[in-house]
Design a protein around this motif. Structure first.
Motif, PDB file in Angstrom:
ATOM      1  N   ALA A 150       0.845  -1.190   0.000  1.00  0.00           N
ATOM      2  CA  ALA A 150       0.000   0.000   0.000  1.00  0.00           C
ATOM      3  C   ALA A 150       0.881   1.240   0.000  1.00  0.00           C
ATOM      4  O   ALA A 150       1.974   1.240   0.552  1.00  0.00           O
ATOM      5  N   ALA A 151       0.389   2.282  -0.636  1.00  0.00           N
ATOM      6  CA  ALA A 151       1.072   3.572  -0.639  1.00  0.00           C
ATOM      7  C   ALA A 151       0.063   4.620  -0.182  1.00  0.00           C
ATOM      8  O   ALA A 151      -1.090   4.577  -0.598  1.00  0.00           O
ATOM      9  N   PRO A 152       0.481   5.542   0.666  1.00  0.00           N
ATOM     10  CA  PRO A 152      -0.450   6.535   1.207  1.00  0.00           C
ATOM     11  C   PRO A 152      -1.150   7.391   0.156  1.00  0.00           C
ATOM     12  O   PRO A 152      -2.277   7.776   0.341  1.00  0.00           O
ATOM     13  N   ASN A 153      -0.489   7.659  -0.965  1.00  0.00           N
ATOM     14  CA  ASN A 153      -1.083   8.517  -1.993  1.00  0.00           C
ATOM     15  C   ASN A 153      -1.511   7.761  -3.234  1.00  0.00           C
ATOM     16  O   ASN A 153      -1.624   8.353  -4.301  1.00  0.00           O
ATOM     17  N   ALA A 154      -1.730   6.464  -3.114  1.00  0.00           N
ATOM     18  CA  ALA A 154      -2.145   5.679  -4.273  1.00  0.00           C
ATOM     19  C   ALA A 154      -3.203   4.665  -3.856  1.00  0.00           C
ATOM     20  O   ALA A 154      -3.112   4.056  -2.801  1.00  0.00           O
TER      21      ALA A 154
END
Length: 173
Positions: A150-154
């Motif tokens: 997971a990525a915070p901005n994706a």
């Protein structure tokens, strides 16, 4: 990448897609601006004659100069030596070699495409299944075969889209 991706937080090129976290671009900019402000203050304030910044206030001036220089050196080290230049470092890096980045550093250095088995979306992440490096190893990191990515901005859809750009699932071959 989709059009709703924040362009200031991602790097998209033909050879890699990089999803940064919240802090990468903003903190880099803040450190550079802070360094320049400290350097300018160490030169300008003594000339203007602001209280504390006079010929007797040399330790304060040198402190500002040293702080600014230290921030510039830190940022230059990160950019040129540690590989923090845009597109070379990020929270999740998907490129021609596989999946890597800061999100995997503690568990896996990189997941090569040859090891990847499947991907599936979760509510807030992408579940990545892959072949373990060595299932019989005494090192638990070598036995990992699944990771939540997971990525915070994706969104998970953006990550899956980037993965499919570089990887063809076995059932599609």
């Amino acid at each position: 990448m989709t059009d709703d991706a924040p362009r200031d937080c991602h790097h998209d090129s033909p050879t890699a897609v990089v999803f940064d976290d919240f802090h990468s671009p903003g903190h880099r900019r803040t450190r550079l601006i802070g360094a320049l402000v400290l350097l300018a203050a160490s030169v300008i304030l003594p000339r203007v004659g602001v209280a504390g910044f006079n010929p007797r206030g040399l330790p304060v001036d040198l402190g500002l100069l040293a702080g600014g220089a230290a921030l510039l050196i830190w940022e230059a080290h990160a950019y040129f030596i540690s590989g923090a230049a845009p597109g070379r470092n990020g929270f999740v890096i998907i490129d021609e070699a596989g999946i890597g980045g800061d999100a995997l550093k503690r568990r896996e250095a990189r997941i090569e495409w040859a090891r990847l088995i499947s991907i599936r979306p979760d509510q807030h992440a992408v579940i990545v299944n892959f072949r373990a490096r060595d299932p019989s190893s005494s090192n638990p990191l070598d036995r990992i075969s699944e990771i939540r990515l997971a990525a915070p901005n994706a969104s998970p859809d953006q990550i899956i889209e980037a993965i499919r750009r570089f990887w063809t699932p076995p059932e599609r071959e």
